[in-house]
Design an enzyme around this catalytic site. Structure first.
Site, short mmCIF file in Angstrom:
data_model
loop_
_atom_site.label_atom_id
_atom_site.label_comp_id
_atom_site.label_asym_id
_atom_site.label_seq_id
_atom_site.Cartn_x
_atom_site.Cartn_y
_atom_site.Cartn_z
NE ARG A 1 45.46 -11.74 28.10
CZ ARG A 1 44.39 -12.47 28.41
NH1 ARG A 1 44.18 -12.83 29.64
NH2 ARG A 1 43.53 -12.79 27.48
NE ARG B 1 42.00 -11.79 35.50
CZ ARG B 1 41.22 -12.74 34.99
NH1 ARG B 1 39.97 -12.84 35.36
NH2 ARG B 1 41.70 -13.59 34.12
NE ARG C 1 39.21 -5.31 35.69
CZ ARG C 1 37.98 -5.48 36.12
NH1 ARG C 1 37.34 -4.48 36.68
NH2 ARG C 1 37.40 -6.64 36.01
CG ASP D 1 40.69 -8.15 25.22
OD1 ASP D 1 41.28 -8.78 26.11
OD2 ASP D 1 39.96 -8.70 24.37
CE1 TYR E 1 37.07 -15.28 23.06
CE2 TYR E 1 38.75 -15.05 21.37
CZ TYR E 1 38.38 -15.41 22.65
OH TYR E 1 39.30 -15.91 23.52
O1 CP3 Z 1 49.81 -8.73 27.33
C1 CP3 Z 1 49.35 -7.72 27.93
O2 CP3 Z 1 49.63 -7.44 29.09
C2 CP3 Z 1 48.49 -6.74 27.13
C3 CP3 Z 1 47.08 -6.83 27.33
C4 CP3 Z 1 46.25 -7.97 26.75
C5 CP3 Z 1 45.03 -8.40 27.35
N1 CP3 Z 1 44.45 -9.31 26.53
C6 CP3 Z 1 44.51 -7.91 28.63
C7 CP3 Z 1 43.42 -8.63 29.33
C8 CP3 Z 1 46.40 -8.70 25.56
C9 CP3 Z 1 47.55 -8.68 24.56
C10 CP3 Z 1 45.23 -9.53 25.44
C11 CP3 Z 1 45.01 -10.42 24.28
C12 CP3 Z 1 43.86 -11.34 24.29
N2 CP3 Z 1 42.60 -11.09 24.78
C13 CP3 Z 1 43.86 -12.61 23.67
C14 CP3 Z 1 44.99 -13.23 22.89
C15 CP3 Z 1 46.05 -13.81 23.74
C16 CP3 Z 1 45.64 -14.88 24.72
O3 CP3 Z 1 45.87 -14.66 25.91
O4 CP3 Z 1 45.15 -15.91 24.29
C17 CP3 Z 1 42.57 -13.17 23.86
C18 CP3 Z 1 42.10 -14.53 23.38
C19 CP3 Z 1 41.78 -12.20 24.54
C20 CP3 Z 1 40.34 -12.29 24.91
C21 CP3 Z 1 40.14 -12.23 26.37
N3 CP3 Z 1 40.32 -11.07 27.14
C22 CP3 Z 1 39.72 -13.27 27.24
C23 CP3 Z 1 39.44 -14.69 26.79
C24 CP3 Z 1 39.64 -12.72 28.53
C25 CP3 Z 1 39.12 -13.40 29.79
C26 CP3 Z 1 40.03 -14.40 30.33
C27 CP3 Z 1 41.12 -13.77 31.13
O5 CP3 Z 1 42.29 -14.20 31.00
O6 CP3 Z 1 40.84 -12.87 31.93
C28 CP3 Z 1 40.06 -11.35 28.45
C29 CP3 Z 1 40.18 -10.40 29.56
C30 CP3 Z 1 41.49 -9.70 29.76
N4 CP3 Z 1 42.32 -9.25 28.77
C31 CP3 Z 1 42.06 -9.36 31.03
C32 CP3 Z 1 43.26 -8.67 30.75
C33 CP3 Z 1 44.20 -8.07 31.75
C34 CP3 Z 1 41.43 -9.62 32.40
C35 CP3 Z 1 40.31 -8.66 32.60
C36 CP3 Z 1 40.03 -8.27 34.05
O7 CP3 Z 1 40.67 -7.34 34.55
O8 CP3 Z 1 39.13 -8.88 34.65
#
Ligand code: CP3
Length: 352
Positions: A28, A32, A41, A77, A154
């Protein structure tokens, strides 16, 4: 024509080679916690960002330019291909991702497609091309997908869950339905990752984040065979593969048998113990607790020292966190972390 990779530490470590120092990237890493990410964003929603190749490419580049990490990861994502299967996806600021019409019955499953990845998620391929143009071979680009079991959690739960009781109930009440769902997700993931590989990613990571909630026998039945099928189908591309599970210590041997080149672990087991259980033919990635970035720099330094000491002189090691970086992480601490590893612990501490 593929551009040669200048900093190939990450790829060499994936292949189990000995490197001058461990490569480092952060799960990640574009997110944010970065004001520059918040700026991008502001232009659109999170899904809009994922679907606009130019913005996704800009987000991907932020940690390369600002932290100097040794690998880039596609900004997207894991739920993007699930939406392409025909399941409406929403993201809310407070509740995270949700599916208003989750998959609970055979009729729900019947409505799902195995989508053509170029037609439905061509924006991902376009983003990969834009990222590779911007990277110009500076560091490798990691592509990724969710693993079938984690995506199914999910799709069945419909929202973030603590105990996964709905998907587990399906496991105990209608395992055939769950297997059919996992099968369809697996076909989708193979096509989706094939598209990424054909477009120019240099490694791929499979996120089976929630498989650590399973008993080992259920992992062997409902998670492992599907990951193995993906890895087998993609081996022909000759590109390193990584498997990540949160809560991996009860499943390490099973994870190894999925066949990826790299095993990515959380912080619940020390890396020297992980090394004893993962054969030398596989590289290891991890495993700093992301919360350590919220504390004092000198304590972070000691935490990093412990990990580096454990993996000293061992080939096939990639430094990472044990799970994604937290949104409240101060950017100077993320920078300090990367510099600590790249300088062999001699980086100057952030002030304040
Ligand atoms: O690693 C990176 O920088 C690449 C981008 C990436 C995102 N999500 C961006 C993201 C990757 C590889 C993911 C994977 C992901 N997404 C997983 C597996 C890894 C993990 O962290 O467990 C899962 C379970 C998700 C599903 C997901 N996406 C959730 C549960 C959430 C909300 C919670 C949170 O941390 O924000 C997201 C949103 C998300 N995915 C954001 C980002 C940058 C935040 C969104 C925003 O800008 O508001």
């Amino acid at each position: 024509m593929t551009t040669p990779i200048k900093n190939d530490l990450f790829l060499r470590a994936c292949r189990g080679e000995k490197t001058e120092r461990p490569p480092v990237w952060i799960m990640r890493q574009a997110g944010r916690y970065m004001p520059e990410y918040q700026e991008i964003r502001k232009e659109t929603s999170f899904l809009g960002l994922c679907k606009t190749p130019d913005l996704a490419a800009r987000a991907t580049m932020l940690p390369i330019d600002m932290l100097g990490v040794d690998a880039a990861i596609l900004f997207s994502d894991i739920l993007i291909p699930v939406e392409a299967m025909g399941l409406e996806l929403r993201f809310s600021e407070h509740k995270g991702p949700s599916f208003p019409n989750p998959v609970r019955t055979r009729e729900d499953l019947g409505r799902l497609l195995v989508p053509d990845p170029v037609a439905s998620t061509g924006f991902v391929a376009e983003a990969i091309r834009g990222i590779n143009r911007r990277l110009d071979g500076r560091v490798p680009l990691i592509g990724f997908s969710g693993a079938p079991f984690t995506l199914a959690t999910y799709m069945v739960e419909g929202e973030i869950s603590k105990d996964f009781s709905r998907v587990k109930r399906m496991m105990f009440s209608d395992p055939e339905l769950l297997h059919d769902l996992l099968d369809r997700i697996t076909d989708t993931v193979i096509r989706y990752l094939s598209m990424q590989l054909e477009t120019g990613i240099h490694a791929y990571q499979i996120f089976d984040t929630w498989a650590g909630s399973l008993a080992p026998s259920h992992y062997r039945t409902f998670a492992l065979p599907y990951v193995r099928r993906i890895v087998d189908a993609l081996r022909k591309y000759g590109v390193p593969s990584i498997l990540y599970v949160n809560g991996s210590c009860s499943l390490l041997e099973e994870m190894v048998s999925a066949g990826t080149d790299v095993i990515s672990v959380d912080w619940r087991l020390s890396l020297s113990k992980v090394r004893e259980r993962v054969p030398e033919s596989r590289a290891i990635q991890g495993n700093l607790d992301p919360v350590s970035l919220l504390g004092r720099p000198e304590i972070l330094r000691e935490e990093v020292r412990l990990i580096l000491d454990e993996m000293k002189d061992r080939p096939g090691y990639i430094f990472n966190l044990g799970h994604g970086i937290l949104p409240e992480t101060p950017v100077p601490m993320a920078k300090y972390l990367v510099q600590l590893i790249q300088s062999g612990l001699s980086a100057p501490m952030p002030k304040g």
